[in-house]
Motif scaffolding. Structure first.
Motif, PDB file in Angstrom:
ATOM      1  N   ILE A 109      -7.157  -9.313   6.362  1.00 34.85           N
ATOM      2  CA  ILE A 109      -6.977  -7.803   6.336  1.00 34.85           C
ATOM      3  C   ILE A 109      -7.271  -7.121   5.057  1.00 34.85           C
ATOM      4  O   ILE A 109      -7.402  -5.812   4.807  1.00 34.85           O
ATOM      5  CB  ILE A 109      -5.924  -7.436   7.228  1.00 34.85           C
ATOM      6  N   LEU A 110      -6.703  -7.821   3.922  1.00 41.09           N
ATOM      7  CA  LEU A 110      -6.753  -7.317   2.742  1.00 41.09           C
ATOM      8  C   LEU A 110      -7.777  -7.765   1.564  1.00 41.09           C
ATOM      9  O   LEU A 110      -7.204  -8.501   0.564  1.00 41.09           O
ATOM     10  CB  LEU A 110      -5.263  -7.251   2.007  1.00 41.09           C
ATOM     11  N   THR A 113      -7.901  -6.927  -1.934  1.00 35.98           N
ATOM     12  CA  THR A 113      -6.522  -6.931  -2.732  1.00 35.98           C
ATOM     13  C   THR A 113      -6.230  -8.280  -3.524  1.00 35.98           C
ATOM     14  O   THR A 113      -6.630  -9.410  -2.871  1.00 35.98           O
ATOM     15  CB  THR A 113      -5.373  -6.622  -1.810  1.00 35.98           C
ATOM     16  N   PRO A 114      -6.039  -8.381  -4.624  1.00 32.18           N
ATOM     17  CA  PRO A 114      -5.809  -9.514  -5.370  1.00 32.18           C
ATOM     18  C   PRO A 114      -4.832 -10.309  -4.643  1.00 32.18           C
ATOM     19  O   PRO A 114      -3.711  -9.765  -4.417  1.00 32.18           O
ATOM     20  CB  PRO A 114      -5.512  -9.187  -6.596  1.00 32.18           C
ATOM     21  N   ILE A 115      -4.898 -11.613  -4.504  1.00 34.97           N
ATOM     22  CA  ILE A 115      -3.906 -12.430  -3.948  1.00 34.97           C
ATOM     23  C   ILE A 115      -2.544 -12.189  -4.510  1.00 34.97           C
ATOM     24  O   ILE A 115      -1.455 -12.613  -3.968  1.00 34.97           O
ATOM     25  CB  ILE A 115      -4.314 -13.786  -3.723  1.00 34.97           C
ATOM     26  N   VAL A 116      -2.420 -12.107  -6.091  1.00 34.91           N
ATOM     27  CA  VAL A 116      -1.380 -12.059  -6.845  1.00 34.91           C
ATOM     28  C   VAL A 116      -0.609 -10.961  -6.184  1.00 34.91           C
ATOM     29  O   VAL A 116       0.709 -11.006  -6.254  1.00 34.91           O
ATOM     30  CB  VAL A 116      -1.763 -12.041  -8.280  1.00 34.91           C
ATOM     31  N   PHE A 267      -7.361  -9.130  18.555  1.00 29.10           N
ATOM     32  CA  PHE A 267      -6.048  -8.892  18.625  1.00 29.10           C
ATOM     33  C   PHE A 267      -5.370  -9.730  17.285  1.00 29.10           C
ATOM     34  O   PHE A 267      -4.496 -10.381  17.339  1.00 29.10           O
ATOM     35  CB  PHE A 267      -5.398  -9.620  19.617  1.00 29.10           C
ATOM     36  N   ASP A 268      -6.199  -9.371  16.075  1.00 35.13           N
ATOM     37  CA  ASP A 268      -5.922 -10.126  15.025  1.00 35.13           C
ATOM     38  C   ASP A 268      -4.254  -9.789  14.391  1.00 35.13           C
ATOM     39  O   ASP A 268      -3.926 -10.555  13.798  1.00 35.13           O
ATOM     40  CB  ASP A 268      -6.699 -10.245  13.794  1.00 35.13           C
ATOM     41  N   VAL A 269      -4.086  -8.383  14.560  1.00 33.91           N
ATOM     42  CA  VAL A 269      -3.027  -7.739  14.116  1.00 33.91           C
ATOM     43  C   VAL A 269      -1.786  -8.681  14.509  1.00 33.91           C
ATOM     44  O   VAL A 269      -0.830  -8.706  13.852  1.00 33.91           O
ATOM     45  CB  VAL A 269      -2.951  -6.290  14.448  1.00 33.91           C
ATOM     46  N   LEU A 270      -1.838  -8.979  15.729  1.00 36.04           N
ATOM     47  CA  LEU A 270      -0.784  -9.565  16.342  1.00 36.04           C
ATOM     48  C   LEU A 270      -0.468 -11.049  15.524  1.00 36.04           C
ATOM     49  O   LEU A 270       0.633 -11.513  15.282  1.00 36.04           O
ATOM     50  CB  LEU A 270      -0.832 -10.104  17.740  1.00 36.04           C
ATOM     51  N   ILE A 271      -1.544 -11.912  15.141  1.00 36.72           N
ATOM     52  CA  ILE A 271      -1.489 -12.850  14.313  1.00 36.72           C
ATOM     53  C   ILE A 271      -0.930 -12.835  12.958  1.00 36.72           C
ATOM     54  O   ILE A 271       0.123 -13.386  12.497  1.00 36.72           O
ATOM     55  CB  ILE A 271      -2.962 -13.709  14.149  1.00 36.72           C
TER      56      ILE A 271
END
Length: 368
Positions: A109-110, A113-116, A267-271
């Motif tokens: 989902i991000l 965004t850098p993992i740090v 339904f990835d948001v639930l995961i």
């Protein structure tokens, strides 16, 4: 940290979340194919034996954490390096859980965004909660765990109602014999997640009623094992044994297949919600264990600053101990399982219990 207590139910929430937290999204017993669910079930039985070992140690030394028991069992001279190893072990596993979380969030989902940033933001919230004491952590368990379970139940219902769901994918049971199942059980499934519940020895002294120690500990293994077994059955029934064995995150893959009337999908948001809740318990448990261990080893009264120090270590360590996620899931995880999990979760606790048993018998005979 405040000298506060938690109830048996709060301890159960925290530890069941710790046990199944990020384990739900990973596939266990992949090489066993359609019998992967059996590996979890058998692993649960061995997990009950390990929990019995942890409980007996606590009964021999009531009110002591694992770090406080060790010097009383093997003496101060031998205990110091072993305690340091356990503290480093807790810190390492907190960083690996953070890395699991960061990799999955950054790749789903991000993605920009850098993992740090992902790991750093999570650890700031984690340390803020833990600095409130074990009671605050227990209360967070009361809030977060129901959300986790509700999300999991919704996912299970969606998976069962999906078109690919077919229990015939689980046959033939033990088609390749029992050997592949046992090879997956030991050491992989026993140590992750059941052996990791050794961290409960750091929480037992905070329990407000010691009479519930055995009930809380064994319930965590039993209920957590059943939930993980059901999860494996559903994943195999949807994906099939061949596909299930190839995915690192089978629950996520099974959920993506779900489609209701070609309208409700993804339904990835639930995961993701489950991941955040699960890693909260996992990282919080390991971090709490490391900080309490450091404070008790060096007899520190103010643990709030220790949390800041450990949090500062976990963030960079989660990024540097493996150059990429593939490296971690390969040889590095095998090394951790064989050379850290097995001795620190199984061998040493059993040896400590044997020594404690002998010392108690000798003390009883000398007293008589």
């Amino acid at each position: 940290m405040k000298q506060s207590k938690i109830s048996a139910l709060q301890l159960f929430y925290v530890m069941i979340g710790f046990e199944i937290g990020n384990t739900m999204i990973f596939g266990r017993g992949l090489k066993a194919g359609q019998d992967a669910w059996l590996t979890t079930l058998i692993g649960m039985l061995f997990g009950l034996i390990l929990m019995f070992v942890y409980i007996k140690l606590t009964e021999y030394y009531p009110g002591d954490t694992l770090i406080q028991m060790i010097p009383k069992i093997i003496g101060k001279f031998l205990s110091f390096p072993l305690i340091l190893i356990y503290i480093c072990y807790f810190t390492l596993l907190a960083s690996t859980a953070c890395r699991d979380f960061g990799e999955l969030i950054a790749s789903t989902i991000l993605v920009q965004t850098p993992i740090v940033i992902v790991i750093g933001s999570f650890m700031v919230l984690m340390i803020y909660c833990l600095r409130g004491g074990v009671e605050a952590f227990g209360r967070m368990g009361e809030v977060v765990f129901p959300i986790y379970i509700l999300s999991l139940l919704v996912i299970w219902i969606l998976v069962i109602s999906s078109e690919p769901f077919n229990l015939k994918n689980m046959t033939p049971i033990l088609g390749d014999g029992i050997k592949p199942v046992l090879e997956e059980v030991f050491p992989d499934v026993i140590t992750f997640p059941f052996g990791e519940t050794i961290i409960i020895t750091m929480f037992f002294p905070a329990l407000n009623k010691n009479k519930y120690i055995k009930l809380a500990g064994l319930s965590v293994i039993l209920i957590g094992g059943i939930m993980l077994t059901i999860n494996a059955i559903l994943n195999i029934a949807v994906l099939g044994p061949e596909v299930y064995s190839k995915y690192q995150f089978p629950l996520l893959s099974a959920t993506r297949i779900v489609s209701i009337a070609d309208f409700l999908e993804r339904f990835d948001v639930l995961i993701i919600l489950m991941i955040v809740a699960g890693v909260f318990f996992k990282v919080g448990g390991w971090t709490y264990g490391a900080v309490v261990g450091i404070s008790q080893l060096f007899k520190l009264k103010n643990q709030r600053s220790v949390f800041l120090g450990i949090g500062t270590i976990i963030i960079p360590f989660s990024l540097i101990y493996a150059s990429n996620f593939v490296e971690f899931t390969g040889n590095l995880r095998i090394f951790i399982t064989n050379y850290l999990h097995v001795p620190l979760q199984i061998v040493i606790p059993i040896l400590l219990l044997c020594i404690a048993f002998i010392r108690k018998k000798l003390n009883s005979s000398n007293s008589s």
